[in-house]
Design a protein around this motif. Structure first.
Motif, PDB file in Angstrom:
ATOM      1  N   MET A 151      32.507  14.200  83.682  1.00 10.74           N
ATOM      2  CA  MET A 151      32.521  13.593  84.984  1.00 10.74           C
ATOM      3  C   MET A 151      33.959  13.489  85.499  1.00 10.74           C
ATOM      4  SD  MET A 151      31.355   9.807  86.368  1.00 10.74           S
ATOM      5  CE  MET A 151      29.693   9.761  85.809  1.00 10.74           C
ATOM      6  N   PHE A 152      34.890  12.990  84.688  1.00  4.42           N
ATOM      7  CA  PHE A 152      36.291  12.890  85.075  1.00  4.42           C
ATOM      8  C   PHE A 152      37.146  13.669  84.093  1.00  4.42           C
ATOM      9  CE2 PHE A 152      34.559   9.554  87.565  1.00  4.42           C
ATOM     10  CZ  PHE A 152      35.436   9.355  88.617  1.00  4.42           C
ATOM     11  N   GLY A 153      38.156  14.367  84.610  1.00  6.03           N
ATOM     12  CA  GLY A 153      39.058  15.124  83.765  1.00  6.03           C
ATOM     13  C   GLY A 153      40.491  14.833  84.140  1.00  6.03           C
ATOM     14  N   PRO A 154      41.438  15.253  83.290  1.00  5.27           N
ATOM     15  CA  PRO A 154      42.856  15.004  83.569  1.00  5.27           C
ATOM     16  C   PRO A 154      43.267  15.579  84.927  1.00  5.27           C
ATOM     17  CG  PRO A 154      42.554  15.878  81.350  1.00  5.27           C
ATOM     18  CD  PRO A 154      41.236  15.988  82.047  1.00  5.27           C
ATOM     19  N   PHE A 155      44.106  14.817  85.639  1.00 10.23           N
ATOM     20  CA  PHE A 155      44.597  15.247  86.944  1.00 10.23           C
ATOM     21  C   PHE A 155      46.122  15.250  86.987  1.00 10.23           C
ATOM     22  CE2 PHE A 155      45.963  14.081  91.295  1.00 10.23           C
ATOM     23  CZ  PHE A 155      45.547  15.215  91.959  1.00 10.23           C
ATOM     24  N   SER A 156      46.721  14.164  86.503  1.00 10.64           N
ATOM     25  CA  SER A 156      48.177  14.038  86.509  1.00 10.64           C
ATOM     26  C   SER A 156      48.584  13.139  85.351  1.00 10.64           C
ATOM     27  CB  SER A 156      48.665  13.439  87.841  1.00 10.64           C
ATOM     28  OG  SER A 156      48.292  12.077  87.933  1.00 10.64           O
ATOM     29  N   ALA A 157      49.848  12.781  85.307  1.00 12.27           N
ATOM     30  CA  ALA A 157      50.324  11.895  84.240  1.00 12.27           C
ATOM     31  C   ALA A 157      49.730  10.496  84.360  1.00 12.27           C
ATOM     32  CB  ALA A 157      51.851  11.808  84.275  1.00 12.27           C
ATOM     33  N   SER A 158      49.245  10.130  85.542  1.00  9.45           N
ATOM     34  CA  SER A 158      48.751   8.770  85.769  1.00  9.45           C
ATOM     35  C   SER A 158      47.269   8.661  86.096  1.00  9.45           C
ATOM     36  CB  SER A 158      49.528   8.116  86.914  1.00  9.45           C
ATOM     37  OG  SER A 158      50.894   7.995  86.585  1.00  9.45           O
ATOM     38  N   TYR A 159      46.591   9.799  86.365  1.00  9.55           N
ATOM     39  CA  TYR A 159      45.209   9.721  86.842  1.00  9.55           C
ATOM     40  C   TYR A 159      44.301  10.788  86.239  1.00  9.55           C
ATOM     41  CZ  TYR A 159      47.046   6.652  90.440  1.00  9.55           C
ATOM     42  OH  TYR A 159      47.650   5.612  91.090  1.00  9.55           O
ATOM     43  N   TYR A 160      43.008  10.436  86.222  1.00  7.81           N
ATOM     44  CA  TYR A 160      41.919  11.374  85.978  1.00  7.81           C
ATOM     45  C   TYR A 160      41.258  11.619  87.331  1.00  7.81           C
ATOM     46  CZ  TYR A 160      42.348   9.681  81.164  1.00  7.81           C
ATOM     47  OH  TYR A 160      42.818   9.324  79.936  1.00  7.81           O
ATOM     48  N   LEU A 161      40.635  12.790  87.515  1.00  7.30           N
ATOM     49  CA  LEU A 161      39.981  13.121  88.771  1.00  7.30           C
ATOM     50  C   LEU A 161      38.503  13.402  88.527  1.00  7.30           C
ATOM     51  CD1 LEU A 161      40.065  13.923  91.825  1.00  7.30           C
ATOM     52  CD2 LEU A 161      40.585  16.246  91.043  1.00  7.30           C
ATOM     53  N   GLY A 162      37.671  12.896  89.426  1.00 11.38           N
ATOM     54  CA  GLY A 162      36.246  13.165  89.364  1.00 11.38           C
ATOM     55  C   GLY A 162      35.636  13.032  90.741  1.00 11.38           C
ATOM     56  N   ARG A 163      34.324  13.233  90.807  1.00 12.14           N
ATOM     57  CA  ARG A 163      33.608  13.085  92.066  1.00 12.14           C
ATOM     58  C   ARG A 163      32.488  12.082  91.889  1.00 12.14           C
ATOM     59  NH1 ARG A 163      34.832  16.183  96.202  1.00 12.14           N
ATOM     60  NH2 ARG A 163      32.832  16.199  97.249  1.00 12.14           N
ATOM     61  N   LEU A 164      32.356  11.205  92.865  1.00 12.01           N
ATOM     62  CA  LEU A 164      31.280  10.223  92.884  1.00 12.01           C
ATOM     63  C   LEU A 164      30.695  10.175  94.292  1.00 12.01           C
ATOM     64  CD1 LEU A 164      32.907   7.219  90.961  1.00 12.01           C
ATOM     65  CD2 LEU A 164      31.053   8.678  90.143  1.00 12.01           C
ATOM     66  N   TYR A 165      29.448   9.784  94.359  1.00  9.76           N
ATOM     67  CA  TYR A 165      28.831   9.511  95.643  1.00  9.76           C
ATOM     68  C   TYR A 165      29.303   8.110  96.031  1.00  9.76           C
ATOM     69  CZ  TYR A 165      25.269   9.032  99.237  1.00  9.76           C
ATOM     70  OH  TYR A 165      24.618   8.850 100.434  1.00  9.76           O
ATOM     71  N   VAL A 166      30.031   7.989  97.113  1.00  9.76           N
ATOM     72  CA  VAL A 166      30.588   6.706  97.548  1.00  9.76           C
ATOM     73  C   VAL A 166      29.761   6.191  98.712  1.00  9.76           C
ATOM     74  CG1 VAL A 166      32.646   5.513  98.378  1.00  9.76           C
ATOM     75  CG2 VAL A 166      32.884   7.472  96.832  1.00  9.76           C
ATOM     76  N   GLU A 167      29.274   4.952  98.563  1.00 12.74           N
ATOM     77  CA  GLU A 167      28.462   4.374  99.621  1.00 12.74           C
ATOM     78  C   GLU A 167      28.883   2.937  99.905  1.00 12.74           C
ATOM     79  OE1 GLU A 167      24.393   4.552  98.295  1.00 12.74           O
ATOM     80  OE2 GLU A 167      24.590   2.737  97.114  1.00 12.74           O
ATOM     81  N   PRO A 168      28.789   2.536 101.163  1.00 11.63           N
ATOM     82  CA  PRO A 168      29.101   1.146 101.505  1.00 11.63           C
ATOM     83  C   PRO A 168      27.991   0.224 101.014  1.00 11.63           C
ATOM     84  CG  PRO A 168      28.396   2.352 103.454  1.00 11.63           C
ATOM     85  CD  PRO A 168      28.440   3.333 102.332  1.00 11.63           C
ATOM     86  N   SER A 169      28.366  -1.008 100.681  1.00 10.36           N
ATOM     87  CA  SER A 169      27.371  -1.994 100.257  1.00 10.36           C
ATOM     88  C   SER A 169      27.814  -3.372 100.717  1.00 10.36           C
ATOM     89  CB  SER A 169      27.176  -1.950  98.739  1.00 10.36           C
ATOM     90  OG  SER A 169      28.168  -2.681  98.085  1.00 10.36           O
TER      91      SER A 169
END
Length: 116
Positions: free
Chosen positions: A1-19
């Motif tokens: 789901m998430f993989g390495p992106f930079s020295a400080s972050y992992y990157l992934g995709r999620l469905y983002v919805e308001p609640s």
């Protein structure tokens, strides 16, 4: 789901919805699995401590909640923009960056009320 992106972050995709919730959340099982997988080797904190995600230009502490569907990031309406709901790239702070961001935001480990 998430993989390495930079020295400080992992990157992934999620469905983002308001609640109508006060605190951003993902499904509890996903939250615990991500926390364990991303931070387990570092032994940073408990699997129920918030993940620190970066959505657009802001950092948000994210808790687990059984009511949120798997693969979804539910965010307060105050955090959203007009383009939601949508599948979005989401960054998750690596352990050292997450600890730093939580500390500066005033989060007290073991006190989830401090997230709100």
């Amino acid at each position: 789901m998430f993989g390495p992106f930079s020295a400080s972050y992992y990157l992934g995709r999620l469905y983002v919805e308001p609640s109508d919730r006060d605190v951003p959340a993902i499904q509890r099982a996903d939250h615990e699995a991500m926390n364990e997988r991303l931070y387990g080797d570092d032994g940073l904190f408990r699997v129920d401590a918030p993940l620190v995600m970066k959505l657009d230009t802001g950092h948000i502490p994210v808790l687990g909640d059984d009511e949120v569907p798997s693969g979804t990031l539910a965010v307060p309406e105050s955090v959203t923009d007009d383009d939601l709901p949508a599948e979005r790239d989401v960054l998750v702070a690596k352990s050292d960056r997450a600890a730093e961001l939580l500390k500066y935001s005033g989060y007290r480990f073991g006190d989830d009320a401090a997230v709100a």
